[in-house]
Enzyme design. Structure first.
Site, PDB file in Angstrom:
ATOM      1  CD  GLU A 142      -8.823   0.751   7.562  1.00 56.92           C
ATOM      2  OE1 GLU A 142      -8.360   1.885   7.583  1.00 56.92           O
ATOM      3  OE2 GLU A 142      -8.536  -0.102   8.434  1.00 56.92           O
ATOM      4  CG  ASP A 189      -0.262  -0.557   2.464  1.00 56.24           C
ATOM      5  OD1 ASP A 189       0.969  -0.395   2.593  1.00 56.24           O
ATOM      6  OD2 ASP A 189      -0.944  -1.156   3.316  1.00 56.24           O
ATOM      7  CG  ASP A 206      -8.962  -2.457  12.351  1.00 57.20           C
ATOM      8  OD1 ASP A 206      -7.907  -2.951  11.920  1.00 57.20           O
ATOM      9  OD2 ASP A 206      -9.496  -1.458  11.835  1.00 57.20           O
ATOM     10  CG  HIS A 234      -6.437  -2.989   8.864  1.00 55.69           C
ATOM     11  ND1 HIS A 234      -6.549  -2.215   9.992  1.00 55.69           N
ATOM     12  CD2 HIS A 234      -5.270  -2.611   8.288  1.00 55.69           C
ATOM     13  CE1 HIS A 234      -5.509  -1.412  10.094  1.00 55.69           C
ATOM     14  NE2 HIS A 234      -4.703  -1.632   9.071  1.00 55.69           N
TER      15      HIS A 234
END
Length: 362
Positions: free
Chosen positions: A154, A78, A147, A149
């Site tokens: 996400e 990314d 979380d 991801h």
């Protein structure tokens, strides 16, 4: 030899030990692959604090002459949208600071998404095509967020997603603010990221998870079901996924789960099995050998390789039906006057009803 499993969880006491395990694993995979200019090793890479120790070990191994990255092509997961490439917190800067500037990787073989492209969607489409033309990613290294991801996929991201423009969740922005003087206004709100399916298409996925703050994410991935709210859980569907965690990251796991995975590694080691994935070349040779045996009419395994031969069955012949008349099927009636076993029968005298009644009263 290697132990083939749907999911491999390797647990080490400390974060540094987990990083060392992965760096040694990557080195062994590249060496066994024996990359060449015509057939390079395709390596997917992450950024963030989790892989820093891995990059440090890989750099040290390269400087010691233990590994070369000359025939390795890299694809990063990314990049932020809207900050300069040379910004101190861009993922371009991160990768060159921690890895690329210290090894012999060819700059032409480095692929990182351009967050300042004129057409961001076109950039994402081109990235997927570059991966495809390179032959697909052999090993994708990844880290996760608290979380769960993976990359910037996400919670709520499609598990079939591809490289795309992604708006970052508020929790991710807060987590990344530590890199931007804890100023939320400075944190990029969008990023370009490979999709979940892009990661899943890799032949092997290796993820590092360390720290108590990521324990819940690991628990959801290992003990929960596949869920797009915890995109890391998609690894349950990958045939060659491996997670390496420290003890702190296992705090939310059941004790029996931790003991199970530790026992699996102990038994595999005792039996002479490692975790390394066999090269695709070796597996292809085995497949070709199997197909040759199945297709060869002279091979004794041609008929029996997949299933035992069917038994020869002998069917009995059904006799022809010969019709007969109804009277032939009825038994012959006994002759009148002849009782059982030749005894004579006597006529029973008949009397009227009133005679019987009077006789009974008398």
């Amino acid at each position: 030899m290697y132990a083939k499993a749907i999911s491999r969880l390797i647990i080490r006491d400390q974060k540094a030990e987990a990083a060392e395990y992965i760096s040694d694993y990557i080195i062994s995979r590249i060496k066994s692959f024996s990359p060449t200019p015509e057939k390079p090793f395709i390596l997917g890479l992450p950024t963030g604090s989790s892989p820093e120790g891995i990059y440090k070990n890989l750099v040290a191994a390269h400087k010691n002459g233990d590994i070369s990255f000359k025939n390795v092509i890299t694809f990063n997961m990314d990049e932020y949208v809207g900050i300069p490439r040379d910004h101190s917190e861009s993922y371009h800067s991160f990768m060159y600071k921690h890895f690329f500037s210290h090894v012999d990787v060819d700059p032409a073989n480095i692929n990182i998404l351009n967050g300042n492209a004129e057409d961001l969607e076109e950039e994402c489409i081109a990235y997927e095509e570059k991966i495809r033309r390179a032959g697909g990613i052999e090993l994708f290294l990844g880290g996760i967020g608290p979380d769960g991801h993976i990359a910037f996929n996400e919670p709520g991201s499609s598990l079939r997603s591809r490289t795309r423009v992604k708006t970052l969740a508020y929790d991710t922005i807060i987590a990344n603010s530590r890199f931007f003087d804890n100023d939320l206004d400075k944190v990029p709100k969008m990023a370009l990221t490979v999709g979940v399916q892009t990661v899943m298409d890799a032949r092997e996925v290796v993820v590092i998870i360390t720290g108590a703050h990521k324990a819940l994410a690991l628990q959801k991935c290992i003990e929960g079901g596949v869920n797009h709210m915890w995109t890391l859980s998609s690894l349950q569907l990958h045939p060659h996924a491996m997670i390496v965690a420290d003890e702190d990251a296992t705090l939310e796991l059941q004790v029996k789960t931790v003991k199970y995975f530790k026992s699996i590694e102990q038994v595999a080691t005792a039996q002479g099995f490692g975790q390394a994935l066999a090269s695709a070349k070796i597996l292809q040779k085995k497949r070709d050998s199997v197909i040759e045996k199945l297709d060869s009419p002279k091979s004794p395994t041609a008929k029996t390789f997949l299933a035992p031969p069917k038994p020869t069955l002998t069917r009995q012949i059904t006799p022809d039906l010969i019709p007969d008349s109804m009277h032939d099927r009825l038994p012959e009636a006994p002759m009148r006057g002849i009782g059982l076993e030749g005894l004579e029968t006597k006529e029973v005298p008949l009397s009227s009803m009133h005679e019987r009644v009077d006789s009974a009263q008398a």
